[in-house]
Write a protein that holds these residues in place. Sequence first.
Motif, PDB file in Angstrom:
ATOM      1  N   LEU A  17     -14.118   9.119  -7.465  1.00  0.00           N
ATOM      2  CA  LEU A  17     -12.682   9.191  -8.191  1.00  0.00           C
ATOM      3  C   LEU A  17     -11.556   8.774  -7.369  1.00  0.00           C
ATOM      4  N   ILE A  18     -11.896   9.358  -5.879  1.00  0.00           N
ATOM      5  CA  ILE A  18     -10.686   9.099  -4.889  1.00  0.00           C
ATOM      6  C   ILE A  18     -10.745   7.480  -4.743  1.00  0.00           C
ATOM      7  N   PHE A  19     -11.731   6.913  -4.616  1.00  0.00           N
ATOM      8  CA  PHE A  19     -11.637   5.381  -4.521  1.00  0.00           C
ATOM      9  C   PHE A  19     -10.513   4.701  -5.565  1.00  0.00           C
ATOM     10  N   TRP A  20     -10.877   5.267  -6.774  1.00  0.00           N
ATOM     11  CA  TRP A  20      -9.724   4.645  -7.789  1.00  0.00           C
ATOM     12  C   TRP A  20      -8.218   5.155  -7.426  1.00  0.00           C
ATOM     13  N   ALA A  21      -8.081   6.311  -7.152  1.00  0.00           N
ATOM     14  CA  ALA A  21      -6.799   6.693  -6.793  1.00  0.00           C
ATOM     15  C   ALA A  21      -6.324   5.936  -5.456  1.00  0.00           C
ATOM     16  N   ALA A  22      -7.204   6.089  -4.247  1.00  0.00           N
ATOM     17  CA  ALA A  22      -6.965   5.422  -3.163  1.00  0.00           C
ATOM     18  C   ALA A  22      -6.853   3.670  -3.254  1.00  0.00           C
ATOM     19  N   GLY A  23      -7.354   3.334  -4.026  1.00  0.00           N
ATOM     20  CA  GLY A  23      -7.122   1.805  -4.342  1.00  0.00           C
ATOM     21  C   GLY A  23      -5.823   1.582  -4.778  1.00  0.00           C
ATOM     22  N   SER A  24      -5.254   2.462  -5.558  1.00  0.00           N
ATOM     23  CA  SER A  24      -3.817   2.327  -6.115  1.00  0.00           C
ATOM     24  C   SER A  24      -2.942   2.628  -4.895  1.00  0.00           C
ATOM     25  N   ALA A  25      -3.038   3.623  -4.276  1.00  0.00           N
ATOM     26  CA  ALA A  25      -2.460   3.927  -3.005  1.00  0.00           C
ATOM     27  C   ALA A  25      -2.317   3.045  -1.937  1.00  0.00           C
ATOM     28  N   LEU A  26      -3.428   2.202  -1.667  1.00  0.00           N
ATOM     29  CA  LEU A  26      -3.413   1.467  -0.547  1.00  0.00           C
ATOM     30  C   LEU A  26      -2.834   0.052  -1.135  1.00  0.00           C
ATOM     31  N   ALA A  27      -2.941  -0.262  -2.222  1.00  0.00           N
ATOM     32  CA  ALA A  27      -2.298  -1.448  -2.902  1.00  0.00           C
ATOM     33  C   ALA A  27      -0.805  -1.340  -2.673  1.00  0.00           C
ATOM     34  N   TYR A  28      -0.436  -0.189  -3.032  1.00  0.00           N
ATOM     35  CA  TYR A  28       1.167   0.273  -2.820  1.00  0.00           C
ATOM     36  C   TYR A  28       1.581   0.039  -1.363  1.00  0.00           C
ATOM     37  N   VAL A  29       0.610   0.691  -0.582  1.00  0.00           N
ATOM     38  CA  VAL A  29       1.093   0.401   0.842  1.00  0.00           C
ATOM     39  C   VAL A  29       1.031  -0.885   1.356  1.00  0.00           C
ATOM     40  N   GLY A  30       0.327  -1.570   0.946  1.00  0.00           N
ATOM     41  CA  GLY A  30       0.030  -2.951   1.502  1.00  0.00           C
ATOM     42  C   GLY A  30       1.179  -3.726   0.856  1.00  0.00           C
ATOM     43  N   ALA A  31       1.560  -3.545  -0.314  1.00  0.00           N
ATOM     44  CA  ALA A  31       2.477  -4.164  -0.749  1.00  0.00           C
ATOM     45  C   ALA A  31       3.808  -3.736  -0.451  1.00  0.00           C
ATOM     46  N   TYR A  32       4.413  -2.574   0.045  1.00  0.00           N
ATOM     47  CA  TYR A  32       5.305  -2.017   0.592  1.00  0.00           C
ATOM     48  C   TYR A  32       5.413  -2.765   1.910  1.00  0.00           C
ATOM     49  N   VAL A  33       4.527  -2.705   2.891  1.00  0.00           N
ATOM     50  CA  VAL A  33       4.505  -3.385   4.304  1.00  0.00           C
ATOM     51  C   VAL A  33       4.767  -4.720   4.243  1.00  0.00           C
ATOM     52  N   ILE A  34       4.505  -5.444   3.184  1.00  0.00           N
ATOM     53  CA  ILE A  34       4.557  -6.910   3.057  1.00  0.00           C
ATOM     54  C   ILE A  34       6.236  -7.140   2.740  1.00  0.00           C
ATOM     55  N   SER A  35       6.366  -6.514   1.691  1.00  0.00           N
ATOM     56  CA  SER A  35       7.651  -6.356   1.289  1.00  0.00           C
ATOM     57  C   SER A  35       8.884  -6.186   2.091  1.00  0.00           C
TER      58      SER A  35
END
Length: 241
Positions: A17-35
């Motif tokens: 379950l954490i993987f699903w939540a973490a996937g969303s969080a990591l996607a946001y973090v990665g997009a935020y860094v690139i942005s």
Amino acid sequence: MDCGIIASKTVLLLLSLIFWAAGSALAYVGAYVISSYKNFDDFRVDKYSVIPAAIIIAVAVVMFIIGIIGCCATLRESKVGLGFFLLLILLMFAAEVTAFVFGIIYKGRINGDLEKTMNEVFDKYGDESETRAVDYLQTQLECCGVLNYTDWSSRPWFSSHNNSVPHSCCKANTTCTGQFNHPEVLNTHGCKTKLEELLQNVLTYAMFVIMGFAIIKFFGMISICVIACRSSRNDYQPLYS
């Protein structure tokens, strides 16, 4: 039923379950860094500094798939599935450690030739692209000039505009003409230091997130090993019995 097995299976289900939540969080973090880096692309921030962010996004995509595999393997008590789950976690763990190392390496390279490239962009203020980049930088970071607001006195734009700085140097909610004789309505601090701090903070934030999820995966690997050891003695037990 062995408390260790119950705990291990519960950990794996929670981990899925954490993987699903973490996937969303990591996607946001990665997009935020690139942005964040892309917003200041005109200042030629080291392109390799976004490598950790690219790895984070790739990891996030895979995490959604791993979460499904882990949940199914645990519920079905599949040795093959759990083995595959362990392999994927190991690969993810290695990727996150790699991203963390890259983050440490490029965190020290953010400064580089930033001052030189910023001076080049500020000197071209008046051209559409450079004007937009400088105004965005000075407005967002509430700064003026490269080292401080007096830098503008040496810029071509300054002498051709009645010895004034751009309005993006003005403090919010003030009546400001950009004249040097009214520094109280100007953001007097330079942009170089603030830009460095911003990029350093963004990368540091990403590194903490990576480290946190790597620790979670470490406990997941231990749980799989506990179940695998019991399974080898043919007493692998259902989670509910």
